[in-house]
Design a protein around this motif. Structure first.
Motif, PDB file in Angstrom:
ATOM      1  N   ARG A   1       0.994  -1.486   0.187  1.00 32.34           N
ATOM      2  CA  ARG A   1       0.213  -0.305   0.099  1.00 32.34           C
ATOM      3  C   ARG A   1       0.534   1.298   0.382  1.00 32.34           C
ATOM      4  NH1 ARG A   1      -4.083   1.823   4.424  1.00 32.34           N
ATOM      5  NH2 ARG A   1      -3.077   3.996   2.588  1.00 32.34           N
ATOM      6  N   ILE A   2       0.216   2.452  -0.683  1.00 34.99           N
ATOM      7  CA  ILE A   2       0.449   3.276  -0.696  1.00 34.99           C
ATOM      8  C   ILE A   2       0.577   4.179   1.196  1.00 34.99           C
ATOM      9  CG2 ILE A   2       1.221   5.686  -1.297  1.00 34.99           C
ATOM     10  CD1 ILE A   2       0.945   3.333  -3.416  1.00 34.99           C
ATOM     11  N   ILE A   3       1.981   5.058   1.509  1.00 31.44           N
ATOM     12  CA  ILE A   3       2.220   4.935   2.946  1.00 31.44           C
ATOM     13  C   ILE A   3       3.126   6.033   3.229  1.00 31.44           C
ATOM     14  CG2 ILE A   3       3.551   4.823   4.970  1.00 31.44           C
ATOM     15  CD1 ILE A   3       3.384   1.998   5.164  1.00 31.44           C
ATOM     16  N   THR A   4       2.114   7.672   3.804  1.00 28.56           N
ATOM     17  CA  THR A   4       3.456   9.269   4.033  1.00 28.56           C
ATOM     18  C   THR A   4       3.704   9.046   5.149  1.00 28.56           C
ATOM     19  OG1 THR A   4       1.403   9.864   3.198  1.00 28.56           O
ATOM     20  CG2 THR A   4       2.905  11.382   4.201  1.00 28.56           C
ATOM     21  N   VAL A   5       5.280   8.961   4.750  1.00 27.93           N
ATOM     22  CA  VAL A   5       6.186   8.830   5.203  1.00 27.93           C
ATOM     23  C   VAL A   5       6.547  10.161   5.562  1.00 27.93           C
ATOM     24  CG1 VAL A   5       8.270   7.852   6.455  1.00 27.93           C
ATOM     25  CG2 VAL A   5       6.944   6.389   4.868  1.00 27.93           C
ATOM     26  N   THR A   6       6.520  11.372   6.574  1.00 27.33           N
ATOM     27  CA  THR A   6       6.298  12.486   6.972  1.00 27.33           C
ATOM     28  C   THR A   6       7.206  13.175   8.112  1.00 27.33           C
ATOM     29  OG1 THR A   6       5.577  14.911   6.190  1.00 27.33           O
ATOM     30  CG2 THR A   6       4.530  12.951   7.262  1.00 27.33           C
ATOM     31  N   GLY A   7       7.065  14.096   8.347  1.00 25.52           N
ATOM     32  CA  GLY A   7       7.574  14.894   9.386  1.00 25.52           C
ATOM     33  C   GLY A   7       9.211  15.312   9.630  1.00 25.52           C
ATOM     34  N   GLY A   8       9.781  15.972  10.199  1.00 27.37           N
ATOM     35  CA  GLY A   8      10.585  16.677  10.740  1.00 27.37           C
ATOM     36  C   GLY A   8      11.438  15.880  11.195  1.00 27.37           C
ATOM     37  N   GLY A   9      11.134  14.142  11.546  1.00 27.59           N
ATOM     38  CA  GLY A   9      12.451  13.003  12.826  1.00 27.59           C
ATOM     39  C   GLY A   9      12.736  12.858  10.992  1.00 27.59           C
ATOM     40  N   VAL A  10      12.672  12.496   9.316  1.00 27.78           N
ATOM     41  CA  VAL A  10      13.139  11.759   7.910  1.00 27.78           C
ATOM     42  C   VAL A  10      13.833  13.471   7.183  1.00 27.78           C
ATOM     43  CG1 VAL A  10      11.823  10.039   8.633  1.00 27.78           C
ATOM     44  CG2 VAL A  10      10.389  11.805   7.297  1.00 27.78           C
TER      45      VAL A  10
END
Lengths: 344, 555
Positions: free
Chosen positions: B290-299
């Motif tokens: 599936r598609i997963i959003t990987v986000t945020g200032g931690g990446v």
């Protein structure tokens, strides 16, 4: 990455917040009250300034004292007690001896707030509890009004202000009557223009409807005050006052007189809207406002007192939980036509 | 775009969206990992049951978990390899506890199992289509994870008027549906056609919030020529993606509290689910990624990845250049309704739409809660039109009856109330607490009720037996008393009675102890079989006399 597991902090959702905070709301209420204080000082001089300062300082000290006694975290910084102090001072007659102000401010915080458990636990508006205490204890002093815009208001402090505790205050000037007392006891109406601008005798902060309305409009525009409560009050006063005026225009004031005289505007904008002691439901707010307006007119027209805003609000404070309970909104999907049946 | 007059829904909030953090790059397909952890429980309803054993080699797309019960779907291997273990492993759950998982070691070949495509789905019975979707392991990919095949069943009593495709994605940070709509609109629309066929729905409304203009454009191009399909751009507001709020925003219909959209002739599916349905029917591929959003200032490189179900979070974060040293929160889902992960060792599951690795500046810790000042901001924000401050009050007081009078169970836990609260009160947490308390209390009540029924039944039985015993004794006594005159030869009568009793006992011993229920009109073969059985039975019981004597002794 072992460190990650050790440094992760676990919280439940929602993880973000809008940034609204109590101290900020309180700060804006104080901003809205500053012009009202300014006008009180302009109209009544040193007497107003001293009363305001004494009331606020005594409220602060009482707050610190009670927080210590009850071993509660200090709540001075949230600003709510400052509002209590300012509002309390604004409801006092300008020549009130300062020692009475001290007693009243202490009662406001002690009886009105901490007796119920501190911030947000009070049933009644603390400033009005303080005022009601003084009204009961010193009815004479609480209905003695200094004239507005006196020539010497900035040159000398009225001697009544500095009266020793438990001594008969000595009023320098001939006291004047408030517009409501004039109408009730002497059947003399006050010109509407004076009422609107505030060039009449009265409590420190209640005289200028114009400035109070501006402060209220500011809070409503910022979304920090329910417009439904003042709307309810003004509508009820206009309608019930209008009906009684039509019935007996000799005896009763006109609806506009009712709206702009006495503590109505100050009460409607800043006292009745105290979120802690007022309802939260939309319909409840409106009903609460209507109730206050109705009681105000009843007391003013048929009661023994010239003014009834304070008692009207205290009375409505007491019933506001019941109003909320009675006027609960229907949750999503529970409209009466819906029934609760499931389709299949 | 639609010019349809939009309706609205009550309450809601406008949090900062931070969507463009992760939309800068196209969807990135994750490379093959060495190990996959597949929790058996990835959907609402019952977990799948493993159908493979440790050490077995499986192919990509091979079924490794069987749908157990109605509300359940199958589970498939995300690549080819061997089953390394079946047991408790960390799963993505707010509790941070472990659950049953199948662990796979990839062999690197990524060899597919045989896929049966059904491009001719229009001529296939809808119930067969539903079964394929179930066997393909498809659940709602929007986040809740309800088995999709159930929502492909129009039921018998109602005609489906509107199929709503949910491309709202109203939570901040999450962009997986947005990117999917931008890049794979054709797959989504093909899936919508299949779902519409299965439901025989009159029309399709594809709802997309107006902060996703590229997705709107892309879907509009893909549905050109489809007269029954329409894209509706909705003004952005959280929680518009919530099923009932969306139905109201699009149709003005308020779905009754305990009913489903189906009951007003509406079915809502997520756009990602449509793409999965397309793959299952047209390509024969089960849901394995599936598609997963990987986000945020931690990446370091936030983006959307296509990850296989079961990929360990650690691998995904590493692929996106994370987690950085500043990462303080790891949230699965969005910041409004997602939950904080205890560790990055858990895998992603079918419902994982977003991994938010946040720094302390992005998502600061909530300050200490102050007393509620009853400002009412929460009730203005509550899309369920509840009175959150009252619910809070009663939750705090543990007044579980009163809190239900205030309709606690209509709360959808969207978090709007806590989001706007100026006193920083973790309101939703209080509601979850109250809900679990009520469930626990109900269970206790049921248990107590059962115990009471058992006790009552036992009491009646004991009393009945006592009465029967008393009656028997009385009868015996009366009989003895009637024999009183011939008291002299008492020993004789006793002896005779004993003899008679022994006779009876002997007869009983010889007689078959169990009367078979089905003994009439037996064929000779059956007769013979019975004989044989009896023979065996006698052999297996070497000393029947003793046994029967012992059992007779009780009577």
């Amino acid at each position: 990455m072992e460190p990650l597991r050790k440094t992760l902090s676990i919280h439940t959702s929602p993880h973000i917040a809008s940034g609204a905070d109590v101290a900020r709301i309180m700060r804006h209420v104080i901003y809205a009250l500053l012009p009202v204080c300014g006008f009180a000082i302009y109209a009544f001089g040193w007497a107003a300034l001293l009363t305001l300062v004494v009331a606020v300082v005594v409220c602060w000290l009482s707050e610190v004292l009670f927080c210590r006694l009850l071993r509660k975290p200090a709540t001075l910084a949230d600003g709510s007690v400052t509002i209590t102090g300012i509002l309390f001072a604004l409801t006092l007659p300008p020549g009130l001896p300062l020692w009475m102000t001290v007693v009243g401010a202490f009662a406001a915080v002690g009886l009105g707030k901490f007796l119920f458990g501190g911030l947000a636990a009070n049933v009644f508006n603390p400033a009005l509890v303080g005022r009601a205490f003084l009204q009961a204890a010193f009815p004479g002093a609480m209905t003695t009004w200094s004239p507005v815009l006196a020539a010497d208001r900035f040159s000398q402090i009225p001697s009544s202000l500095l009266a020793a505790p438990f001594m008969q205050p000595n009023y320098d000037t001939v006291s004047s009557a408030s517009p409501l007392a004039l109408l009730k006891f002497e059947h003399t109406p006050t010109p509407l223009g004076d009422l609107f601008l505030g060039t009449t005798a009265g409590s420190l902060g209640e005289t200028s409807s114009l400035i109070i309305l501006l402060g209220g409009a500011y809070l409503i525009a910022r979304g920090m005050m329910s417009w439904r409560i003042p709307a309810g009050i003004l509508v009820a006063v206009a309608v019930v006052g209008g009906i009684s005026y039509v019935a007996d225009s000799e005896r009763f004031g006109s609806p506009l007189f009712m709206l702009f005289s006495g503590g109505l505007m100050l009460g409607a904008m800043f006292m009745a809207t105290d979120p802690v002691s007022s309802p939260v439901t939309h319909r409840g707010c409106f009903v609460y406002g209507l109730l206050i307006g109705l009681v105000v007119v009843v007391i003013r027209n048929w009661g023994g007192l010239a003014e009834g805003v304070m008692y009207a609000i205290l009375f409505a404070n007491a019933v506001s939980p019941h109003i909320d309970n009675w006027l609960q909104p229907l949750p999503f999907g529970r409209k009466p036509g819906h029934g609760r049946e499931r389709g299949s | 775009m639609s010019t349809r007059p939009l309706f609205s829904f009550f309450g809601g909030v406008h949090p900062p969206m931070h969507k463009d953090v992760s939309t800068g790059q196209p969807i990135d397909v994750m490379p093959l990992a060495e190990r996959y952890i597949l929790p058996l429980h990835q959907n609402i309803g019952q977990p799948a049951k493993p159908v493979v054993s440790v050490g077995e080699r499986v192919l990509k797309g091979q079924r490794i978990g069987h749908a157990e019960g109605y509300v359940s779907v199958a589970l498939h291997a995300p690549t080819s390899g061997t089953i390394a273990d079946i047991g408790a492993y960390p799963v993505p759950h707010p509790s941070g506890l472990s659950d049953n998982c199948i662990v796979m070691t990839a062999d690197g070949a990524d060899e597919w199992t045989e896929c049966v495509a059904l491009p001719d789905y229009e001529n296939i019975n809808p119930s067969h289509l539903r079964n394929i979707v179930r066997e393909a392991g498809i659940v709602g990919l929007g986040g809740a994870g309800f088995p999709s095949f159930i929502k492909l069943n129009p039921g018998t009593h109602k005609k489906i008027d509107t199929l709503i495709m949910n491309g709202i994605e109203c939570e901040p940070y999450i962009t997986c549906d947005d990117m999917l709509m931008r890049e794979r609109a054709a797959e989504i629309v093909a899936g919508i056609r299949i779902i519409r066929h299965a439901l025989q729905a009159n029309r399709v409304l594809i709802a997309i919030e107006d902060n996703k203009p590229q997705a709107i454009k892309s879907i509009e191009e893909a549905i050109r020529g489809e007269s029954a399909m329409e894209v509706v751009a909705c003004p952005t507001r959280y929680p518009q993606g919530s099923e009932k709020q969306l139905v109201e925003a699009l149709t003005g219909k308020e779905i009754p509290s305990e009913a489903l959209p189906l009951h007003v002739g509406i079915v809502v599916h997520n756009v990602g689910t449509a793409a999965a349905v397309y793959r299952a029917i047209m390509l024969g591929e089960p849901l394995t990624s599936r598609i997963i959003t990987v986000t945020g200032g931690g990446v370091a490189q936030p983006r959307n990845v296509e990850a296989r179900i079961g990929t360990v979070i650690e691998d995904i974060l590493a692929h996106c250049g994370g987690p950085t040293a500043e990462t303080r929160k790891l949230i699965m889902g969005g910041p409004m309704m997602g939950f904080a992960l205890h560790s990055d060792r858990a895998p992603v599951v079918k419902t994982t739409n977003c991994l938010l690795a946040a720094t302390a500046e992005e998502i600061p810790d909530r300050g200490p809660a102050l007393p509620c000042i009853r400002c009412g901001a929460c009730s203005d924000a509550c899309p369920a039109r509840l009175l959150p401050q009252q619910l809070f009050w009663y939750a705090q007081a543990k007044d579980l009856d009163k809190i239900q009078e205030y309709n606690l169970f209509d709360c959808i836990e969207c978090g709007c109330c806590a989001y706007v609260c100026p006193s920083n009160i973790p309101l939703v947490h209080y509601y979850r607490f109250a809900k679990t308390e009520i469930w626990a209390r109900e269970r206790e009540k049921e248990k107590a009720e059962l115990a009471r029924q058992r006790f009552d039944f036992r009491q009646t039985r004991l009393e009945r037996e006592k009465a029967e015993r008393a009656a028997r004794h009385k009868k015996k006594r009366d009989e003895l008393h009637s024999e009183e005159p011939s008291a002299a030869p008492a020993t004789e009568t006793k002896k005779a009675a004993i003899l008679a009793a022994m006779e009876r006992a002997k007869k009983k011993k010889d007689a078959p102890r169990i009367t078979p229920a089905n003994t009439e009109a037996l064929t000779p073969q059956q007769q013979q079989m019975i004989e044989e059985v009896e023979q065996r039975r006698r052999q297996s019981r070497p000393n029947p006399e003793q046994q029967s004597a012992a059992s007779n002794g009780d009577k």
